[in-house]
Design a protein around this motif. Structure first.
Motif, PDB file in Angstrom:
ATOM      1  N   GLU A 144       0.942  -1.153   0.025  1.00 37.41           N
ATOM      2  CA  GLU A 144      -0.032   0.030  -0.014  1.00 37.41           C
ATOM      3  C   GLU A 144       0.783   1.057   0.037  1.00 37.41           C
ATOM      4  O   GLU A 144       0.588   2.251  -0.785  1.00 37.41           O
ATOM      5  N   LYS A 145       1.993   1.228   0.710  1.00 42.95           N
ATOM      6  CA  LYS A 145       3.051   2.497   0.754  1.00 42.95           C
ATOM      7  C   LYS A 145       3.467   2.730  -0.717  1.00 42.95           C
ATOM      8  O   LYS A 145       3.537   3.725  -0.986  1.00 42.95           O
ATOM      9  N   ILE A 146       3.707   1.603  -1.288  1.00 39.60           N
ATOM     10  CA  ILE A 146       4.395   1.714  -2.621  1.00 39.60           C
ATOM     11  C   ILE A 146       3.306   2.301  -3.606  1.00 39.60           C
ATOM     12  O   ILE A 146       3.337   2.933  -4.418  1.00 39.60           O
ATOM     13  N   ILE A 147       1.978   1.648  -3.595  1.00 37.98           N
ATOM     14  CA  ILE A 147       0.856   2.307  -4.393  1.00 37.98           C
ATOM     15  C   ILE A 147       0.619   3.869  -4.074  1.00 37.98           C
ATOM     16  O   ILE A 147       0.508   4.605  -5.160  1.00 37.98           O
ATOM     17  N   ASP A 148       0.711   4.226  -2.893  1.00 45.31           N
ATOM     18  CA  ASP A 148       0.502   5.595  -2.463  1.00 45.31           C
ATOM     19  C   ASP A 148       1.525   6.417  -3.185  1.00 45.31           C
ATOM     20  O   ASP A 148       1.370   7.562  -3.502  1.00 45.31           O
ATOM     21  N   PHE A 149       2.685   6.033  -2.922  1.00 47.59           N
ATOM     22  CA  PHE A 149       3.782   6.614  -3.615  1.00 47.59           C
ATOM     23  C   PHE A 149       3.652   6.913  -5.141  1.00 47.59           C
ATOM     24  O   PHE A 149       3.639   8.013  -5.500  1.00 47.59           O
ATOM     25  N   THR A 150       3.304   5.884  -5.681  1.00 45.28           N
ATOM     26  CA  THR A 150       2.959   5.858  -7.014  1.00 45.28           C
ATOM     27  C   THR A 150       2.046   6.711  -7.747  1.00 45.28           C
ATOM     28  O   THR A 150       2.018   7.482  -8.577  1.00 45.28           O
ATOM     29  N   PHE A 151       0.760   6.717  -6.770  1.00 46.44           N
ATOM     30  CA  PHE A 151      -0.221   7.585  -7.112  1.00 46.44           C
ATOM     31  C   PHE A 151      -0.006   8.725  -6.956  1.00 46.44           C
ATOM     32  O   PHE A 151      -0.267   9.861  -7.885  1.00 46.44           O
ATOM     33  N   GLU A 152       0.847   9.456  -6.004  1.00 48.67           N
ATOM     34  CA  GLU A 152       1.185  10.629  -5.630  1.00 48.67           C
ATOM     35  C   GLU A 152       2.090  11.475  -6.723  1.00 48.67           C
ATOM     36  O   GLU A 152       2.168  12.275  -6.919  1.00 48.67           O
ATOM     37  N   TYR A 153       3.200  10.403  -7.004  1.00 46.12           N
ATOM     38  CA  TYR A 153       4.266  10.706  -7.717  1.00 46.12           C
ATOM     39  C   TYR A 153       3.738  11.149  -9.322  1.00 46.12           C
ATOM     40  O   TYR A 153       3.956  12.375  -9.783  1.00 46.12           O
ATOM     41  N   TYR A 213      -1.219  -1.609 -10.822  1.00 44.04           N
ATOM     42  CA  TYR A 213      -1.425  -0.355 -10.123  1.00 44.04           C
ATOM     43  C   TYR A 213      -0.903   0.767 -10.710  1.00 44.04           C
ATOM     44  O   TYR A 213      -1.457   1.775 -10.683  1.00 44.04           O
ATOM     45  N   THR A 214       0.019   0.747 -11.491  1.00 43.24           N
ATOM     46  CA  THR A 214       0.847   1.801 -12.212  1.00 43.24           C
ATOM     47  C   THR A 214       0.077   2.511 -13.238  1.00 43.24           C
ATOM     48  O   THR A 214      -0.174   3.590 -13.454  1.00 43.24           O
ATOM     49  N   SER A 215      -0.843   1.380 -14.038  1.00 42.96           N
ATOM     50  CA  SER A 215      -1.903   1.923 -15.201  1.00 42.96           C
ATOM     51  C   SER A 215      -2.506   2.611 -14.599  1.00 42.96           C
ATOM     52  O   SER A 215      -3.090   3.743 -15.343  1.00 42.96           O
ATOM     53  N   PHE A 216      -3.290   2.360 -13.650  1.00 41.86           N
ATOM     54  CA  PHE A 216      -4.360   3.422 -12.918  1.00 41.86           C
ATOM     55  C   PHE A 216      -3.899   4.836 -12.598  1.00 41.86           C
ATOM     56  O   PHE A 216      -4.566   5.715 -12.991  1.00 41.86           O
ATOM     57  N   CYS A 217      -2.793   4.484 -11.906  1.00 41.78           N
ATOM     58  CA  CYS A 217      -2.432   6.038 -11.680  1.00 41.78           C
ATOM     59  C   CYS A 217      -1.766   6.589 -12.770  1.00 41.78           C
ATOM     60  O   CYS A 217      -1.924   8.020 -12.614  1.00 41.78           O
ATOM     61  N   PHE A 218      -1.192   6.111 -13.726  1.00 41.95           N
ATOM     62  CA  PHE A 218      -0.867   6.961 -15.075  1.00 41.95           C
ATOM     63  C   PHE A 218      -1.911   7.308 -15.608  1.00 41.95           C
ATOM     64  O   PHE A 218      -2.197   8.741 -16.082  1.00 41.95           O
TER      65      PHE A 218
END
Length: 213
Positions: free
Chosen positions: A91-100, A165-170
């Motif tokens: 979850e912490k990695i996903i949080d970071f990716t989302f915010e980045y 997870y990256t695809s959604f954040c992107f």
């Protein structure tokens, strides 16, 4: 000796300043539409100095790509993930990716531009699969630990998990203009960002917790 150090430091700062301004220029206009004159005007240097450091506009564009990918990974590696459970670490990695992605739209736009151009320049850079090895190894460790602790039930590769997870954040950043028009949603608003961050984490964790069919 101190003069040489100062000169070297000034050169590094000048180069970094050029790269920062160039990122904005290339992300807005692409390689073809970008103008070195505009980049020089936005920096503390001259057009001649830009050519001195990077050769030409193509060289500057290439240098920007070589800057932004490692920068993402270096920021990611600074996360404090000690004493976390597999779910908490993921979850912490996903949080970071989302915010980045949300906070670095120019990075997203550069990736979009490279994909439009079939990744031609990126293939000529020093950026290769090595830039992502650490995050993939970390995801692999999380998955192995989660299965050993009988938390995760699904078998998924680290690359597929990363893509998930990256695809959604992107997408939230890359497509927010068109989504606003055709769906009437501002994906980058505070309320939608909070909900979407929770959504992507919940979906991925639920998948990992579920049993194989």
């Amino acid at each position: 000796m101190s003069g040489d150090i100062t000169t070297s430091r000034d050169a590094d700062q000048t180069r970094q300043n050029i790269l920062e301004v160039a990122l904005k220029e290339f992300s807005e206009y692409g390689l073809t539409g970008a103008r070195v004159d505009r980049i020089a005007k936005g920096t503390r240097t001259t057009k001649g100095m830009i050519y001195y450091h990077f050769g030409d506009k193509d060289g500057l564009y290439k240098a920007v790509l070589e800057e932004i990918y490692p920068k993402l990974r270096k920021s990611e590696e600074k996360l404090d993930k000690s004493n976390l459970s597999p779910i908490e670490e993921l979850e912490k990695i996903i949080d970071f990716t989302f915010e980045y992605h949300k906070n670095n739209e120019n990075f997203v736009r550069m990736v979009m531009i490279e994909n439009i151009n079939n990744g031609e320049t990126l293939r000529k850079t020093d950026v290769d699969t090595g830039v992502s090895q650490n995050i993939l190894m970390e995801l692999s460790s999380i998955l192995i630990r989660g299965q050993k602790e009988k938390v995760f039930n699904r078998n998924i590769s680290p690359i597929d998990l990363h893509l998930l997870y990256t695809s959604f954040c992107f997408y939230r950043v890359s497509n927010h203009h068109t989504v606003s028009t055709v769906l009437g949603m501002n994906m980058l608003s505070s309320s939608n960002s909070i909900r979407h961050k929770r959504l992507v984490k919940d979906v991925i964790i639920a998948y990992l917790l579920s049993s194989e069919p």
